[in-house]
Design an enzyme around this catalytic site. Structure first.
Site, PDB file in Angstrom:
ATOM      1  N   GLU A 118       0.807  -1.252  -0.063  1.00 37.83           N
ATOM      2  CA  GLU A 118      -0.103  -0.083  -0.057  1.00 37.83           C
ATOM      3  C   GLU A 118       0.897   1.383  -0.044  1.00 37.83           C
ATOM      4  O   GLU A 118       1.645   1.419   1.053  1.00 37.83           O
ATOM      5  CB  GLU A 118      -0.845  -0.057   1.193  1.00 37.83           C
ATOM      6  CG  GLU A 118      -1.508   1.360   1.500  1.00 37.83           C
ATOM      7  CD  GLU A 118      -2.426   1.712   0.157  1.00 37.83           C
ATOM      8  OE1 GLU A 118      -3.363   0.882  -0.190  1.00 37.83           O
ATOM      9  OE2 GLU A 118      -2.101   3.031   0.012  1.00 37.83           O
ATOM     10  N   GLY A 167     -19.244   5.734   2.004  1.00 37.96           N
ATOM     11  CA  GLY A 167     -20.118   5.377   2.687  1.00 37.96           C
ATOM     12  C   GLY A 167     -20.147   3.906   2.906  1.00 37.96           C
ATOM     13  O   GLY A 167     -21.081   3.383   3.884  1.00 37.96           O
ATOM     14  N   GLY A 168     -19.577   3.081   2.115  1.00 41.13           N
ATOM     15  CA  GLY A 168     -19.458   1.616   2.420  1.00 41.13           C
ATOM     16  C   GLY A 168     -20.845   0.883   1.959  1.00 41.13           C
ATOM     17  O   GLY A 168     -20.933  -0.421   2.239  1.00 41.13           O
ATOM     18  N   GLU A 226     -11.913  -0.744  -8.630  1.00 37.09           N
ATOM     19  CA  GLU A 226     -11.815   0.345  -9.484  1.00 37.09           C
ATOM     20  C   GLU A 226     -10.848   0.522 -10.454  1.00 37.09           C
ATOM     21  O   GLU A 226     -11.058   1.147 -11.492  1.00 37.09           O
ATOM     22  CB  GLU A 226     -11.847   1.760  -8.706  1.00 37.09           C
ATOM     23  CG  GLU A 226     -12.286   2.875  -9.465  1.00 37.09           C
ATOM     24  CD  GLU A 226     -12.512   4.321  -8.619  1.00 37.09           C
ATOM     25  OE1 GLU A 226     -12.391   4.293  -7.352  1.00 37.09           O
ATOM     26  OE2 GLU A 226     -12.671   5.157  -9.019  1.00 37.09           O
ATOM     27  N   ARG A 261     -26.536   9.258 -11.190  1.00 33.19           N
ATOM     28  CA  ARG A 261     -25.477  10.512 -10.633  1.00 33.19           C
ATOM     29  C   ARG A 261     -24.993  11.194 -11.549  1.00 33.19           C
ATOM     30  O   ARG A 261     -25.213  12.563 -11.649  1.00 33.19           O
ATOM     31  CB  ARG A 261     -24.103   9.989  -9.884  1.00 33.19           C
ATOM     32  CG  ARG A 261     -24.714   9.155  -8.839  1.00 33.19           C
ATOM     33  CD  ARG A 261     -23.494   8.277  -8.335  1.00 33.19           C
ATOM     34  NE  ARG A 261     -23.354   7.774  -6.868  1.00 33.19           N
ATOM     35  CZ  ARG A 261     -22.494   6.908  -6.373  1.00 33.19           C
ATOM     36  NH1 ARG A 261     -21.754   6.623  -6.842  1.00 33.19           N
ATOM     37  NH2 ARG A 261     -22.835   6.431  -5.096  1.00 33.19           N
ATOM     38  N   THR A 292     -12.391   3.381  -0.456  1.00 33.02           N
ATOM     39  CA  THR A 292     -13.457   2.558   0.088  1.00 33.02           C
ATOM     40  C   THR A 292     -13.583   3.161   1.695  1.00 33.02           C
ATOM     41  O   THR A 292     -14.647   3.264   2.371  1.00 33.02           O
ATOM     42  CB  THR A 292     -12.893   1.096   0.257  1.00 33.02           C
ATOM     43  OG1 THR A 292     -12.289   0.476  -0.956  1.00 33.02           O
ATOM     44  CG2 THR A 292     -13.660   0.105   0.895  1.00 33.02           C
ATOM     45  N   ASP A 344      -2.016   4.427 -10.805  1.00 32.02           N
ATOM     46  CA  ASP A 344      -0.487   3.798 -11.114  1.00 32.02           C
ATOM     47  C   ASP A 344      -0.947   2.436 -11.642  1.00 32.02           C
ATOM     48  O   ASP A 344      -0.242   1.941 -12.522  1.00 32.02           O
ATOM     49  CB  ASP A 344      -0.085   3.660  -9.625  1.00 32.02           C
ATOM     50  CG  ASP A 344       0.152   4.893  -8.975  1.00 32.02           C
ATOM     51  OD1 ASP A 344      -0.207   5.897  -9.130  1.00 32.02           O
ATOM     52  OD2 ASP A 344       1.021   4.684  -7.983  1.00 32.02           O
ATOM     53  N   ILE A 393     -19.036  -1.298  -4.059  1.00 31.05           N
ATOM     54  CA  ILE A 393     -18.602  -2.086  -2.787  1.00 31.05           C
ATOM     55  C   ILE A 393     -18.929  -3.605  -3.420  1.00 31.05           C
ATOM     56  O   ILE A 393     -18.370  -4.605  -3.253  1.00 31.05           O
ATOM     57  CB  ILE A 393     -19.490  -1.875  -1.431  1.00 31.05           C
ATOM     58  CG1 ILE A 393     -18.921  -0.393  -1.304  1.00 31.05           C
ATOM     59  CG2 ILE A 393     -18.922  -2.835  -0.592  1.00 31.05           C
ATOM     60  CD1 ILE A 393     -17.398  -0.160  -0.788  1.00 31.05           C
TER      61      ILE A 393
HETATM   62  P1  ADP Z   1     -11.056  -0.184  -4.474  1.00 29.59           P
HETATM   63  O1  ADP Z   1     -12.181   0.133  -4.315  1.00 29.59           O
HETATM   64  O2  ADP Z   1     -10.790  -0.834  -5.965  1.00 29.59           O
HETATM   65  O3  ADP Z   1     -10.427  -1.298  -3.635  1.00 29.59           O
HETATM   66  P2  ADP Z   1      -9.535   1.776  -3.317  1.00 29.59           P
HETATM   67  O4  ADP Z   1      -9.492   3.305  -3.836  1.00 29.59           O
HETATM   68  O5  ADP Z   1     -10.201   1.674  -2.101  1.00 29.59           O
HETATM   69  O6  ADP Z   1      -9.950   0.930  -4.472  1.00 29.59           O
HETATM   70  O7  ADP Z   1      -7.986   1.279  -2.802  1.00 29.59           O
HETATM   71  C1  ADP Z   1      -6.992   1.226  -3.815  1.00 29.59           C
HETATM   72  C2  ADP Z   1      -5.499   1.469  -3.157  1.00 29.59           C
HETATM   73  O8  ADP Z   1      -4.589   1.133  -3.741  1.00 29.59           O
HETATM   74  C3  ADP Z   1      -5.497   2.769  -2.351  1.00 29.59           C
HETATM   75  O9  ADP Z   1      -5.135   2.605  -1.097  1.00 29.59           O
HETATM   76  C4  ADP Z   1      -4.327   3.400  -2.932  1.00 29.59           C
HETATM   77  O10 ADP Z   1      -3.592   4.137  -1.808  1.00 29.59           O
HETATM   78  C5  ADP Z   1      -3.486   2.236  -3.329  1.00 29.59           C
HETATM   79  N1  ADP Z   1      -2.528   2.241  -4.351  1.00 29.59           N
HETATM   80  C6  ADP Z   1      -2.803   2.911  -5.336  1.00 29.59           C
HETATM   81  N2  ADP Z   1      -1.690   3.054  -6.186  1.00 29.59           N
HETATM   82  C7  ADP Z   1      -0.736   2.047  -5.464  1.00 29.59           C
HETATM   83  C8  ADP Z   1       0.829   1.807  -5.811  1.00 29.59           C
HETATM   84  N3  ADP Z   1       1.072   1.962  -6.797  1.00 29.59           N
HETATM   85  N4  ADP Z   1       1.170   0.842  -5.043  1.00 29.59           N
HETATM   86  C9  ADP Z   1       0.524   0.515  -3.856  1.00 29.59           C
HETATM   87  N5  ADP Z   1      -0.716   0.843  -3.357  1.00 29.59           N
HETATM   88  C10 ADP Z   1      -1.140   1.662  -4.503  1.00 29.59           C
END
Ligand code: ADP
Length: 600
Positions: free
Chosen positions: A176, A189-190, A566, A427, A185, A367, A582
């Site tokens: 992460e 609102g989950g 996502e 939306r 997430t 990314d 979700i």
């Molecule tokens: P989803 O709903 O698809 O799970 P989220 O936005 O809740 O998406 O979670 C995606 C996570 O991936 C975020 O916590 C974000 O910080 C992390 N993230 C994004 N790019 C990278 C990366 N290059 N390396 C590690 N973590 C990443």
């Protein structure tokens, strides 16, 4: 890595000398003569995101002994890394030149400001202390780098796939990039759409997986891959039950009716917040022995050097080092969308420029999509970017007080005091209609009975207080008074409310055919909230098949690579319906985790 640790220790040593006032720091600035401050315990406060952050600073004759955050109203989960890290960094550095924690910059700044006030009161030379830099990273430990499954991203999809891979016997690591897990997430609102659920049964609402499937398809203008949404529709209820029974997620005893759905079917987690999902998923992952590495940014997907076709490792940046994590069975891409990356938004959809604020977490920079494209993954639907219609006009944050709309208990009016859209429309439709109003804002109106029924002032108290403080929400005894606050045509608004009450009496909205039960407005106080649309969800991303395997540009499977959440495209078409994200991330997180563990 060893070299780095030595460097880190020498910095600390150097900084503690500086703090003793016996040396100067690396930049050649003379540190404060700390003996000039008065030893003692000081408290001070500064404004954070949601209100005052109060700190306690303990000083002896020559050093900062401790810094503690005593009270705050910052958002749970999002502010945690700042509250945990900044005080310790101040003590470690014996200075105030500490970097803010990304994703929690308001809270970081508030802590630093409050400590500055306390130190000033003690008579310290705060300007000199600000020149003493801290080290915002944690030193690299001897980390394990060989795993069965490497998961990129610690949001809902990533944590779900990690747990599922571990359930299937894999040794798992989650990378992460932010200082804490959670992603979008956490700040959502989950809510989770789950057709045929126990609350629908209790309320006598008829629903089916087919109806849910049709709603997703129609809500996205038939642009979804039918095979993928079939997987979501068929499994959403089971996975909501898995979250409850195996992960310990608490679902509230009421549902919300999200725009574009045919029936009310969305489960609401405890406190109507994604914090419930992330805290429980993170706890479960830790209980299962999954390694979670924060501040660790995946930078490339690496193919097996023998066959050059199977992804079996991930390159990551960790405290300035490049570390390779190997994945004997599979890599799961769960790095979220690109709502926070304005260049990338504009590249795929020029309308989504920097004039539009965003609800998304700072980590949503796309990314994973870039990394996957670099190794030949096919991208889909990249131009479909959704705005959430009712967001904070100053920050872009999604306004949960506005959930009174999803309980069917509010109307949206324009400055002229007239309704301009069906309040439970999709939306994208509400957002577009809002942008086309004379001033580009929507004004949400409701009465005291709706406030009592929805309790949004209690459930989202900090947000409510902040909106009132900033004049973006008004509570007034009469409709005239409420309208006056925003310069809305009061006579027209009263007429609008009168007409709406008539529709409620007859059970049919003659203007916009609003779905669900119509409830008439009664006595005051009345509420009006001003809001704008902001970028919320990016529907585009990497193409997957129903087994969550990533597909390349020639239509073949990229071996060893799975994706969920996502980061994927082709699921919600042009427009994702509320609470479907979700359902998507949990269902496909489960599929990706299982298949990665099995090396399918
Ligand atoms: P989803 O709903 O698809 O799970 P989220 O936005 O809740 O998406 O979670 C995606 C996570 O991936 C975020 O916590 C974000 O910080 C992390 N993230 C994004 N790019 C990278 C990366 N290059 N390396 C590690 N973590 C990443």
């Amino acid at each position: 890595m060893k070299k780095y640790v030595v460097f880190f220790l020498s910095i600390l040593l150097c900084l503690s000398l500086v703090a003793c006032g016996t040396s100067s720091n690396d930049s050649g600035n003379t540190a404060s003569d700390s003996s000039s401050w008065k030893a003692g315990t000081y408290t001070a406060s500064a404004k954070g995101m949601n209100g005052d952050v109060k700190v306690e600073v303990v000083l002896d004759e020559s050093s900062i002994k401790s810094v503690k955050v005593l009270e705050h109203q910052e958002s749970e989960g999002i502010s945690d890394p700042a509250i945990e890290k900044i005080p310790q960094q101040i003590v470690d550095a014996q200075g105030l030149g500490i970097d803010t924690v990304s994703g929690a910059s308001f809270t970081s700044k508030a802590i630093l400001e409050a400590v500055t006030i306390a130190l000033k009161e003690a008579g310290a030379d705060v300007d000199a202390l600000k020149k003493i830099k801290g080290d915002s990273s944690t030193a690299n430990k001897d980390i394990e780098t060989a795993y069965d499954v490497v998961v990129i991203g610690g949001g809902g999809a990533g944590l779900t796939s990690a747990i599922t891979a571990a359930e299937n016997g894999a040794k798992v690591v989650v990378l992460e990039k932010m200082p804490a897990v959670g992603g979008n997430t956490l700040i959502s609102g989950g809510e989770m759409a789950a057709p045929g659920n126990w609350l629908q049964e209790k309320e006598g609402i008829e629903d089916s997986t087919d109806l849910f499937y049709e709603d997703i398809l129609k809500g996205g203008d038939n642009e979804s891959d039918p095979a993928l949404i079939r997987v979501i529709a068929d499994n959403a209820l089971n996975e909501a039950i898995w979250l409850k029974d195996e992960v310990g997620v608490v679902w509230e005893d009421y549902m919300l009716f999200f725009g574009g759905h045919s029936v009310k079917r969305s489960l609401v987690p405890k406190n109507a917040s994604g914090v419930e999902l992330i805290t429980k998923l993170e706890a479960k992952a830790k209980e299962m022995g999954i390694t979670i590495l924060t501040d660790t940014k995946a930078s490339a997907l690496i193919a097996n050097s023998d066959d050059k076709e199977t992804i079996n490792a991930v390159e990551a940046e960790m405290n300035g080092d490049t570390v390779i994590f190997t994945a004997a069975k599979g890599v799961v891409l769960a790095s979220g969308g690109f709502g926070a990356n304005i260049d990338m938004r504009v590249k795929y959809n020029p309308e989504m420029d920097d004039k539009i604020l965003s609800t998304t977490s700072a980590g949503s920079t796309g990314d994973g999509i870039v990394m996957a494209e670099a190794i030949g993954a096919q991208l889909d639907d990249m131009s479909f970017i959704q705005t959430y219609p009712t967001c904070d006009p100053e920050t872009g944050r999604l306004l949960y007080v506005g959930d009174v709309r999803l309980e069917g208990r509010s109307i949206l009016v324009n400055k002229e005091g007239k309704r301009f859209v069906e309040e439970l429309e999709r939306r994208d439709v509400i957002s577009k209609a809002t942008t086309e109003t004379s001033d580009g804002y929507s004004y949400m109106f409701w009465d005291q009975a709706s406030m009592v029924a929805s309790k949004v002032d209690v459930k989202h108290k900090h947000e409510y207080d902040s909106l009132i403080d900033r004049g973006l929400l008004v509570k007034a005894d009469t409709i005239d008074e409420a309208a006056k606050h925003f310069g809305i045509d009061a006579e027209a608004l009263k007429e609008t409310v009168k007409n709406y009450n008539e529709y409620a009496k007859n059970g049919k909205d003659l203007e916009f055919n609003k779905r669900g039960e119509l409830v008439a407005f009664t006595d005051g106080p009345y509420y009006i909230m001003k809001s704008i649309p902001a970028v919320h969800h990016t529907m585009g991303g990497v193409k997957i098949n129903p087994d969550a395997q990533v597909i390349n540009t020639t239509g073949d499977i990229i071996k060893g690579l799975y994706a969920a959440g996502e980061v994927t495209g082709n699921i919600h078409g042009t427009n994702r319906l509320g609470s479907d994200a979700i359902a998507d991330i949990i269902v496909f997180g489960r599929v990706a985790g299982k298949n990665a563990a099995e090396g399918k």
